[in-house]
Write a protein that holds these residues in place. Sequence first.
Motif, PDB file in Angstrom:
ATOM      1  N   ALA A  17      79.651  65.098  -1.788  1.00 10.74           N
ATOM      2  CA  ALA A  17      79.283  63.683  -1.922  1.00 10.74           C
ATOM      3  C   ALA A  17      78.172  63.517  -2.958  1.00 10.74           C
ATOM      4  O   ALA A  17      78.215  62.595  -3.782  1.00 10.74           O
ATOM      5  CB  ALA A  17      78.860  63.119  -0.571  1.00 10.74           C
ATOM      6  N   ALA A  18      77.178  64.412  -2.948  1.00  8.44           N
ATOM      7  CA  ALA A  18      76.078  64.331  -3.916  1.00  8.44           C
ATOM      8  C   ALA A  18      76.586  64.545  -5.342  1.00  8.44           C
ATOM      9  O   ALA A  18      76.145  63.878  -6.276  1.00  8.44           O
ATOM     10  CB  ALA A  18      75.002  65.369  -3.581  1.00  8.44           C
ATOM     11  N   ARG A  19      77.517  65.471  -5.494  1.00 14.35           N
ATOM     12  CA  ARG A  19      78.069  65.738  -6.824  1.00 14.35           C
ATOM     13  C   ARG A  19      78.874  64.545  -7.328  1.00 14.35           C
ATOM     14  O   ARG A  19      78.803  64.181  -8.489  1.00 14.35           O
ATOM     15  CB  ARG A  19      78.940  67.001  -6.758  1.00 14.35           C
ATOM     16  CG  ARG A  19      79.148  67.648  -8.073  1.00 14.35           C
ATOM     17  CD  ARG A  19      79.464  69.095  -7.988  1.00 14.35           C
ATOM     18  NE  ARG A  19      80.707  69.392  -7.301  1.00 14.35           N
ATOM     19  CZ  ARG A  19      81.171  70.615  -7.133  1.00 14.35           C
ATOM     20  NH1 ARG A  19      80.493  71.640  -7.591  1.00 14.35           N
ATOM     21  NH2 ARG A  19      82.300  70.821  -6.508  1.00 14.35           N
ATOM     22  N   LYS A  20      79.631  63.924  -6.428  1.00 12.84           N
ATOM     23  CA  LYS A  20      80.431  62.754  -6.803  1.00 12.84           C
ATOM     24  C   LYS A  20      79.555  61.557  -7.140  1.00 12.84           C
ATOM     25  O   LYS A  20      79.989  60.665  -7.866  1.00 12.84           O
ATOM     26  CB  LYS A  20      81.396  62.394  -5.670  1.00 12.84           C
ATOM     27  CG  LYS A  20      82.536  63.367  -5.524  1.00 12.84           C
ATOM     28  CD  LYS A  20      83.455  62.967  -4.375  1.00 12.84           C
ATOM     29  CE  LYS A  20      84.636  63.913  -4.259  1.00 12.84           C
ATOM     30  NZ  LYS A  20      85.515  63.558  -3.137  1.00 12.84           N
ATOM     31  N   PRO A 128      82.459  79.536  -9.097  1.00 17.01           N
ATOM     32  CA  PRO A 128      82.193  78.143  -8.712  1.00 17.01           C
ATOM     33  C   PRO A 128      81.404  78.059  -7.403  1.00 17.01           C
ATOM     34  O   PRO A 128      81.402  79.002  -6.610  1.00 17.01           O
ATOM     35  CB  PRO A 128      83.592  77.555  -8.528  1.00 17.01           C
ATOM     36  CG  PRO A 128      84.416  78.720  -8.091  1.00 17.01           C
ATOM     37  CD  PRO A 128      83.841  79.920  -8.813  1.00 17.01           C
ATOM     38  N   THR A 129      80.736  76.941  -7.181  1.00 15.65           N
ATOM     39  CA  THR A 129      79.987  76.745  -5.945  1.00 15.65           C
ATOM     40  C   THR A 129      79.770  75.259  -5.676  1.00 15.65           C
ATOM     41  O   THR A 129      79.804  74.443  -6.583  1.00 15.65           O
ATOM     42  CB  THR A 129      78.621  77.456  -6.008  1.00 15.65           C
ATOM     43  OG1 THR A 129      78.059  77.486  -4.703  1.00 15.65           O
ATOM     44  CG2 THR A 129      77.660  76.769  -6.948  1.00 15.65           C
ATOM     45  N   LEU A 130      79.531  74.958  -4.423  1.00 13.27           N
ATOM     46  CA  LEU A 130      79.067  73.625  -4.032  1.00 13.27           C
ATOM     47  C   LEU A 130      77.567  73.658  -3.799  1.00 13.27           C
ATOM     48  O   LEU A 130      76.858  72.702  -4.071  1.00 13.27           O
ATOM     49  CB  LEU A 130      79.775  73.171  -2.750  1.00 13.27           C
ATOM     50  CG  LEU A 130      81.229  72.778  -2.907  1.00 13.27           C
ATOM     51  CD1 LEU A 130      81.895  72.615  -1.550  1.00 13.27           C
ATOM     52  CD2 LEU A 130      81.348  71.487  -3.694  1.00 13.27           C
ATOM     53  N   LEU A 131      77.086  74.781  -3.283  1.00 13.72           N
ATOM     54  CA  LEU A 131      75.673  74.961  -2.961  1.00 13.72           C
ATOM     55  C   LEU A 131      75.378  76.449  -3.041  1.00 13.72           C
ATOM     56  O   LEU A 131      76.212  77.277  -2.671  1.00 13.72           O
ATOM     57  CB  LEU A 131      75.414  74.435  -1.540  1.00 13.72           C
ATOM     58  CG  LEU A 131      73.987  74.383  -1.013  1.00 13.72           C
ATOM     59  CD1 LEU A 131      73.127  73.435  -1.850  1.00 13.72           C
ATOM     60  CD2 LEU A 131      73.981  73.919   0.442  1.00 13.72           C
ATOM     61  N   VAL A 132      74.189  76.800  -3.515  1.00 15.81           N
ATOM     62  CA  VAL A 132      73.801  78.206  -3.633  1.00 15.81           C
ATOM     63  C   VAL A 132      72.322  78.306  -3.274  1.00 15.81           C
ATOM     64  O   VAL A 132      71.560  77.363  -3.487  1.00 15.81           O
ATOM     65  CB  VAL A 132      74.091  78.757  -5.052  1.00 15.81           C
ATOM     66  CG1 VAL A 132      73.279  78.041  -6.116  1.00 15.81           C
ATOM     67  CG2 VAL A 132      73.909  80.264  -5.127  1.00 15.81           C
ATOM     68  N   TYR A 162      74.083  72.581 -10.221  1.00 21.21           N
ATOM     69  CA  TYR A 162      73.069  71.580 -10.518  1.00 21.21           C
ATOM     70  C   TYR A 162      71.817  71.935  -9.719  1.00 21.21           C
ATOM     71  O   TYR A 162      71.915  72.490  -8.618  1.00 21.21           O
ATOM     72  CB  TYR A 162      73.548  70.175 -10.147  1.00 21.21           C
ATOM     73  CG  TYR A 162      74.785  69.747 -10.908  1.00 21.21           C
ATOM     74  CD1 TYR A 162      74.849  69.851 -12.289  1.00 21.21           C
ATOM     75  CD2 TYR A 162      75.886  69.236 -10.230  1.00 21.21           C
ATOM     76  CE1 TYR A 162      75.985  69.466 -12.987  1.00 21.21           C
ATOM     77  CE2 TYR A 162      77.020  68.836 -10.918  1.00 21.21           C
ATOM     78  CZ  TYR A 162      77.061  68.959 -12.295  1.00 21.21           C
ATOM     79  OH  TYR A 162      78.186  68.579 -12.978  1.00 21.21           O
ATOM     80  N   GLN A 163      70.648  71.623 -10.267  1.00 20.39           N
ATOM     81  CA  GLN A 163      69.391  71.925  -9.581  1.00 20.39           C
ATOM     82  C   GLN A 163      69.398  71.339  -8.166  1.00 20.39           C
ATOM     83  O   GLN A 163      68.912  71.963  -7.231  1.00 20.39           O
ATOM     84  CB  GLN A 163      68.201  71.378 -10.391  1.00 20.39           C
ATOM     85  CG  GLN A 163      66.848  71.722  -9.796  1.00 20.39           C
ATOM     86  CD  GLN A 163      66.550  73.214  -9.771  1.00 20.39           C
ATOM     87  OE1 GLN A 163      66.968  73.966 -10.648  1.00 20.39           O
ATOM     88  NE2 GLN A 163      65.829  73.660  -8.751  1.00 20.39           N
ATOM     89  N   GLN A 164      69.993  70.166  -7.993  1.00 19.41           N
ATOM     90  CA  GLN A 164      70.045  69.537  -6.669  1.00 19.41           C
ATOM     91  C   GLN A 164      70.904  70.346  -5.685  1.00 19.41           C
ATOM     92  O   GLN A 164      70.846  70.130  -4.490  1.00 19.41           O
ATOM     93  CB  GLN A 164      70.580  68.109  -6.762  1.00 19.41           C
ATOM     94  CG  GLN A 164      72.055  68.037  -7.132  1.00 19.41           C
ATOM     95  CD  GLN A 164      72.582  66.609  -7.192  1.00 19.41           C
ATOM     96  OE1 GLN A 164      71.828  65.659  -7.259  1.00 19.41           O
ATOM     97  NE2 GLN A 164      73.893  66.470  -7.173  1.00 19.41           N
ATOM     98  N   ASN A 165      71.701  71.287  -6.206  1.00 19.71           N
ATOM     99  CA  ASN A 165      72.551  72.115  -5.359  1.00 19.71           C
ATOM    100  C   ASN A 165      72.022  73.542  -5.221  1.00 19.71           C
ATOM    101  O   ASN A 165      72.772  74.451  -4.873  1.00 19.71           O
ATOM    102  CB  ASN A 165      73.988  72.136  -5.884  1.00 19.71           C
ATOM    103  CG  ASN A 165      74.654  70.784  -5.726  1.00 19.71           C
ATOM    104  OD1 ASN A 165      74.114  69.888  -5.089  1.00 19.71           O
ATOM    105  ND2 ASN A 165      75.814  70.629  -6.313  1.00 19.71           N
ATOM    106  N   LEU A 166      70.736  73.713  -5.516  1.00 20.50           N
ATOM    107  CA  LEU A 166      70.069  74.998  -5.294  1.00 20.50           C
ATOM    108  C   LEU A 166      69.221  74.844  -4.041  1.00 20.50           C
ATOM    109  O   LEU A 166      68.251  74.088  -4.022  1.00 20.50           O
ATOM    110  CB  LEU A 166      69.198  75.372  -6.496  1.00 20.50           C
ATOM    111  CG  LEU A 166      68.385  76.659  -6.360  1.00 20.50           C
ATOM    112  CD1 LEU A 166      69.297  77.877  -6.188  1.00 20.50           C
ATOM    113  CD2 LEU A 166      67.477  76.849  -7.566  1.00 20.50           C
TER     114      LEU A 166
END
Length: 193
Positions: A17-20, A128-132, A162-166
Amino acid sequence: MDTVVTEKQRLREERLAARKALTEQERTELDDCITQKLLALSEYADAATVLTYVSVSFEISTRKLIECALRDGKTIAVPRCLPGHCLEFVAITSLDQLVAAPFNLLEPAKELSALKEDHMEASICVVPTLLVDTKGYRLGYGAGFYDRFLSTYSGKKICLAYQQNLSKTTLPYTEFDVPVDIVITDSGVLTCA
C-alpha cells in the motif's frame, strides 16, 4: 510459526500500500537514484553476469539496470519460474525476449536456455523485496522462489528498496529465509552484517 506467517502477511499488505501511494514521478526519481547507486558499486563493476528480476507493477524498476548492463557488455540473466517454487536464470540480450508469464510476470521465452552454474561464478544477484531490514532479511511476496535459489547461490545478493521500506527492526524470519548482503536505497548503500 503461524505468528510469523500472519505478521509477514500484515507487513506485505502495509508495504505494498505504501509503495502504491507514491506517484509515478516519485517512483521514477527514486528508482533512478537507486539504479545509479547500484551501477556505482564495485560489486557491479567486477561482475561479469548480473542476475536480476524484471520489474513489474510497483516494483523498483530494473529496466535501466538491464539496459546499462547490456551496454556495459555484461551478461544479463533474468528468472524463469519452475515447478516447485524454483527459479532458473536465463541470459537475454534484449527486453524484447521477454513474454507474459504467470503471476503477471515477464519471463524469458521458453526457447532460451538457462544459465549453467559456471556462468554464475562472477555474478551478482539483484533480488526484489517489499520490505528489508538492516541485517538483510527481506520480505518478498511469500512464495519462496528467491529464498530457494539464494540458499545455494554463492555470489553477492543485492536488494533494492525505497528508504521507507528499510526496517530498523529485525523482520520476522524462519530458517528458510536467506538474507541479502547489500541493501541499496534512495538514501544510501548498506552492507548487511
